[in-house]
Every structure is written in structure tokens, then in C-alpha cells.
Enzyme design. Structure first.
Site, PDB file in Angstrom:
ATOM      1  N   GLN A 289       1.062 -10.090 -44.127  1.00  0.00           N
ATOM      2  CA  GLN A 289      -0.317  -9.879 -44.407  1.00  0.00           C
ATOM      3  C   GLN A 289      -1.021 -10.873 -45.524  1.00  0.00           C
ATOM      4  O   GLN A 289      -0.295 -11.235 -46.456  1.00  0.00           O
ATOM      5  CB  GLN A 289      -0.858  -8.611 -44.737  1.00  0.00           C
ATOM      6  CG  GLN A 289      -0.661  -7.405 -43.716  1.00  0.00           C
ATOM      7  CD  GLN A 289      -1.501  -7.331 -42.543  1.00  0.00           C
ATOM      8  OE1 GLN A 289      -2.569  -8.333 -42.656  1.00  0.00           O
ATOM      9  NE2 GLN A 289      -1.308  -6.487 -41.597  1.00  0.00           N
ATOM     10  N   TYR A 318       7.265  -4.462 -33.234  1.00  0.00           N
ATOM     11  CA  TYR A 318       6.615  -5.507 -33.639  1.00  0.00           C
ATOM     12  C   TYR A 318       7.073  -5.618 -35.169  1.00  0.00           C
ATOM     13  O   TYR A 318       6.193  -5.806 -35.897  1.00  0.00           O
ATOM     14  CB  TYR A 318       5.272  -5.688 -33.317  1.00  0.00           C
ATOM     15  CG  TYR A 318       4.835  -5.380 -32.013  1.00  0.00           C
ATOM     16  CD1 TYR A 318       4.610  -6.613 -31.156  1.00  0.00           C
ATOM     17  CD2 TYR A 318       4.458  -4.289 -31.446  1.00  0.00           C
ATOM     18  CE1 TYR A 318       3.977  -6.493 -29.864  1.00  0.00           C
ATOM     19  CE2 TYR A 318       4.005  -4.147 -30.098  1.00  0.00           C
ATOM     20  CZ  TYR A 318       3.969  -5.404 -29.309  1.00  0.00           C
ATOM     21  OH  TYR A 318       3.554  -5.233 -27.823  1.00  0.00           O
ATOM     22  N   GLU A 339      12.070  -6.776 -32.675  1.00  0.00           N
ATOM     23  CA  GLU A 339      11.171  -7.859 -32.953  1.00  0.00           C
ATOM     24  C   GLU A 339      11.695  -9.023 -31.854  1.00  0.00           C
ATOM     25  O   GLU A 339      12.687  -9.160 -31.585  1.00  0.00           O
ATOM     26  CB  GLU A 339      11.543  -8.349 -34.299  1.00  0.00           C
ATOM     27  CG  GLU A 339      10.758  -9.738 -34.554  1.00  0.00           C
ATOM     28  CD  GLU A 339       9.279  -9.787 -34.694  1.00  0.00           C
ATOM     29  OE1 GLU A 339       8.630 -10.649 -33.892  1.00  0.00           O
ATOM     30  OE2 GLU A 339       8.648  -9.088 -35.042  1.00  0.00           O
ATOM     31  N   ASP A 387       2.615  -2.492 -34.361  1.00  0.00           N
ATOM     32  CA  ASP A 387       1.710  -3.496 -34.971  1.00  0.00           C
ATOM     33  C   ASP A 387       1.527  -4.795 -34.563  1.00  0.00           C
ATOM     34  O   ASP A 387       2.225  -5.620 -34.696  1.00  0.00           O
ATOM     35  CB  ASP A 387       2.202  -3.742 -36.483  1.00  0.00           C
ATOM     36  CG  ASP A 387       1.346  -4.551 -37.499  1.00  0.00           C
ATOM     37  OD1 ASP A 387       0.119  -4.815 -36.959  1.00  0.00           O
ATOM     38  OD2 ASP A 387       1.686  -4.803 -38.677  1.00  0.00           O
ATOM     39  N   CYS A 414      -5.176  -5.085 -35.172  1.00  0.00           N
ATOM     40  CA  CYS A 414      -6.173  -5.958 -35.788  1.00  0.00           C
ATOM     41  C   CYS A 414      -7.174  -6.498 -34.864  1.00  0.00           C
ATOM     42  O   CYS A 414      -7.843  -7.434 -35.142  1.00  0.00           O
ATOM     43  CB  CYS A 414      -5.208  -7.254 -36.349  1.00  0.00           C
ATOM     44  SG  CYS A 414      -4.375  -8.000 -34.854  1.00  0.00           S
TER      45      CYS A 414
END
Length: 459
Positions: A289, A318, A339, A387, A414
Site C-alpha cells: 500500500q 492474492y 499468490e 484482496d 479497491c
């Protein structure tokens, strides 16, 4: 997306702004057709000029404001308003927070997932610092008309806006960007030319750890062999707090900023960030982030709504560099992270060792494929956190989730539109308990939020 095509023959028109669009632009109506005017605010009466016409909408340019909104604030001085990343900088911060709560409410109304009217959508959590919060700068560089420029492109164009100052970036990352530009000019390092498709430096990425102050620099180049690149890197290493310089190689045909190949030129392989008492090593391509202070809030909210117990197995989909899974590892029996990017998996495994986490495992692959395999192996999938990128969850993954049926999961999103769209399918089996917007990017319309879903008992 259509590029602005300004028509000097268009006459000025007067528009009353009704609301803000998802990209922060003012929305009004002209001859029964919707018009988008960047820089205009709700309840303002503005003079505008039509710059592009489409079958169902118009694009406008703000000429002047006749009646100003009380929510308008002064735009940062010395910055071109056309630059991306400051779309809401003229709107008071409390109203920005309201706008971001409104974004998810509008998306829910548009897609209307099951029982969406009953969803508890909380007020947006503000960030501690609304300015100078971004600890990663990624500026484009080009050489045109006898001089170099460093900055960001205007939205929907190849017009590079020179940025002596970007008020959302930390002062340190900006200073390093400008010093690197001076070195490139001094050493006559080749700059890539998109007009001629020639090799050279295209982008300069600078990331600083909020915890240690360490700075990591990546020179993104078109082509591998750039004359005197190592000489440039050796000079960059002398700048304050710079601990590493990398080269990332890409090609003109790659639509992404970063290429797949990254090599270390000098210094450390990673910088270290710290969140909620855990340390994380970050390689250049690792996602993290951009607002470290507010990241603590975002992840605290996610962990709160997961409401984990010591007997649970948490699937961290993720997973990135393992941030959420490692933060949750003290609360569960086991963490399994999934991932797709191999380098991120290596980082996640290293971060487990760094934090002495022994109950977490990170594997490389696609969530859609690996979740059913884990269930078939007898792994109890009773808690999940996702995420995903702005595109949201794939239909295949949603189908997998509805088959695997974790008892509870948290969706860190997001993009309010893809979240609402995904909830249409997920709400067939899950109740949405709460949606908590968290402001990660002040002065922009970018949205982030945490959603808690619980498996419906009668399914």
C-alpha cells in the site's frame, strides 16, 4: 478512452452541477445530455466549453465558476490542475470522505445485490495525513524540444506534466526523483523516446520505507544495455537514504509500466517496512500500500472483521508479500497464502522467516485452481481473505468460493463497482454484515474498503 479534442469554435455554455462522477468530475446536463466537467463541484453554476462529443454524453472543460460551492477549497499552488492524482484536491476533506461513502452506496444501487438496502455501510475512516502521504513515486521522464521533463501524464494523453512538486508525495521521494533527473542530464544518459520508439530510461520509481527511511530506486528502461547506466546508479547510491538501485527492463509494446525482468545494480535486495509490529521485506516489484500510516488502519479493520479463532485455517488469497496472512498468523492455527507472482511468493516466505512465523505457508498459483485442491486434500477452509486488483474477483473464483463455502471471509476491495458486482453472485450464499470504506488516497477518487461476509445458515 477518447482523448480530449478541444474545439475552439465551441461556444461557452452555463451548467449547473448536480453531483460528482466516479472519477471526481462534476456532472450536469446540457440539452438533455449528460456532461462531465473535471474541476466542477455539486451545486456550482459554471461556465464550460464542450471539448468532446459522444453519442450519449459530452466532455466539458471548466472555463470559470459563476456560483461557487461552500465546499470548494484552494487547489495546491504551483501544480497543473490537469495532472492525475489530484482530482478531488479542490474539495474539502470532510466532503471527500462523504463522497467515498456515497461511491459504494451508488454502486450497490446500480447492481443491487441481494438485500443491499439492509447493508451496513459505515462512514469513511479518514487518513491521519491528507497530504504528503504517498511513499512511492513513479514518474515518467522524456526528452522533448531540447530539454528533459519529469512528472506524470495528463489523464488520457501522452502530455507529460513536469512536477517540481506533487503535494500527495512524501518530500523525500520527490527530492530523490529531482536529483536523479539532474544526474541524468549531467551524465547525458539516454532517455527513451516514445515517438521514435528508441531505447533509454522511461520511468523512475522511488520507494521509501516509512519504518526505516530506506529508499529503493528502480530505473525502468526500454532495452537492456543503456550506456553509462551503472555510472548513473553509482551516483544515485550517494544520495541520502538510498540503499539500492535496480534496473527493470520492458519494451514499448508492453502496456504495463513495469517489465518482467528486474536486476540489482547496487545495494540491498530489499527495503524493510513495518506494519502492526511485523516486518516486511519489499523487492522492487512487490505490491505494498502507498499510504503506510493508513495501511495500519486498513489491515486492522480487515483483521477485526475476520474475527479469527485459534482453531481456524485462514486462506490468504492474492497474498502478495504475505502482509495480511502474517499479521493474522498469531490468531489462527494455520495460514495458507496463494499468490500468482513468483517473486512475491519468495518475499512472503522470507517475511515469514523474518517474523519467526512457523504456521504460514505460501504457494504460487491461481486461487481458482488451488482452493478446490486444498479442500480435496482435507484442508479445513473456514476463513478466507481476498484482496484482489481493481478488476475484482473472476467469475470462476466466485464459483469456486460458492462451492468451497468458507464460513466467513473478508473482501478488501479497491473498486466499489467491481465489489458491488461481485456481491450480486456472492450474496446467493453469503450475508453482507458490514462495508467499511477506508480513505487510502486523499485528494483522489480512489476507493478502498473492507467487507465482511458470513455464510448463510440455510444454504
Amino acid at each position: 478512452m477518447t482523448k480530449f479534442t478541444k474545439n475552439k469554435q465551441e461556444k461557452n455554455i452555463i451548467i449547473t452541477i448536480k453531483r460528482l462522477g466516479i472519477n471526481g468530475e462534476g456532472i450536469g446536463y446540457y440539452k438533455k445530455k449528460i456532461i462531465f466537467i473535471p474541476g466542477a463541484l455539486p451545486n456550482e453554476v459554471v461556465v464550460a466549453k464542450i471539448v468532446d462529443r459522444h453519442p450519449h454524453y459530452l466532455e466539458g472543460e471548466l472555463v470559470r465558476i459563476k456560483e461557487k460551492s461552500p465546499d470548494r477549497v484552494t487547489f495546491p499552488k504551483g501544480v497543473d490542475p490537469a495532472v492525475g492524482g489530484l482530482e478531488l484536491a479542490h474539495l474539502s476533506y470532510p466532503k471527500q470522505l462523504e463522497f467515498k461513502q456515497h461511491l459504494i452506496l451508488e454502486s450497490l444501487r446500480k447492481y443491487h445485490p441481494r438485500d443491499y438496502i439492509k447493508y451496513k455501510v459505515k462512514k469513511t475512516i479518514p487518513t491521519p495525513n491528507a497530504w504528503n502521504y504517498r511513499n512511492k513515486a513513479q514518474y515518467q521522464i522524456e526528452f522533448n524540444k531540447g530539454k528533459s521533463k519529469l512528472g506524470l501524464y495528463a489523464p488520457n494523453s501522452r502530455r507529460l506534466i513536469d512536477l517540481p512538486d506533487m503535494p500527495t508525495q512524501t518530500k523525500e521521494t520527490q527530492k530523490v526523483e529531482r536529483e536523479i533527473k539532474k544526474l541524468i542530464d549531467k551524465l547525458h544518459i539516454r532517455i527513451a523516446d516514445f515517438r521514435r520508439h528508441t531505447d533509454g530510461i522511461k520511468t523512475i520509481a522511488v520507494r521509501q520505507s516509512n519504518a526505516t527511511g530506506e529508499i529503493q530506486v528502480t530505473l525502468i528502461t526500454i532495452g537492456k544495455k543503456i550506456k553509462d547506466l551503472k555510472l548513473l546508479a553509482s551516483h544515485i547510491m550517494k544520495l541520502p537514504n538510498v540503499v539500492s538501485v535496480f534496473q527493470n527492463e520492458t519494451q514499448w509494446q508492453n502496456p504495463q509500466v513495469w517489465g518482467n525482468k528486474t536486476i540489482k545494480l547496487f545495494g540491498k535486495s530489499h527495503i524493510t517496512e513495518e506494519i502492526l509490529g511485523k516486518k516486511f521485506k519489499l523487492s522492487p516489484r512487490a505490491f505494498f500500500q502507498l499510504n503506510p500510516e493508513q495501511t495500519t488502519t486498513l489491515y486492522s479493520e480487515a483483521l477485526k472483521y475476520l474475527d479469527l479463532t485459534p482453531d481456524q485455517t485462514l486462506i490468504d488469497a492474492y497474498a502478495g508479500v504475505g502482509t495480511l496472512g502474517i499479521l493474522a498468523s498469531d490468531q489462527v492455527r494455520q495460514v495458507i497464502g496463494i499468490e500468482s507472482i513468483p517473486e512475491a511468493v519468495i518475499d512472503a516466505q522470507e517475511n515469514c522467516r523474518l517474523n519467526h512465523v512457523r504456521n504460514a505457508e505460501y504457494i504460487q498459483g491461481n486461487v481458482e485452481k488451488l482452493l478446490p485442491e486444498l479442500k480435496n486434500q482435507g484442508v479445513p477452509i473456514n476463513a478466507l481473505i481476498v484482496d484482489p486488483p481493481r478488476t475484482g474477483l473472476s467469475k470462476k473464483l466466485i464459483k469456486t468460493l460458492l462451492e468451497v463455502k468458507p464460513e466467513t471471509f473478508v473482501y478488501v476491495s479497491c473498486n466499489p463497482a467491481t465489489l458491488a458486482k461481485d456481491l450480486v453472485l456472492l450474496s446467493d450464499a453469503y450475508d453482507v454484515r458490514v462495508i467499511q470504506p477506508v480513505d487510502m488516497m486523499p485528494q483522489t477518487p480512489r476507493w478502498e474498503g473492507v467487507t465482511k461476509l458470513v455464510l448463510r445458515k440455510n444454504k
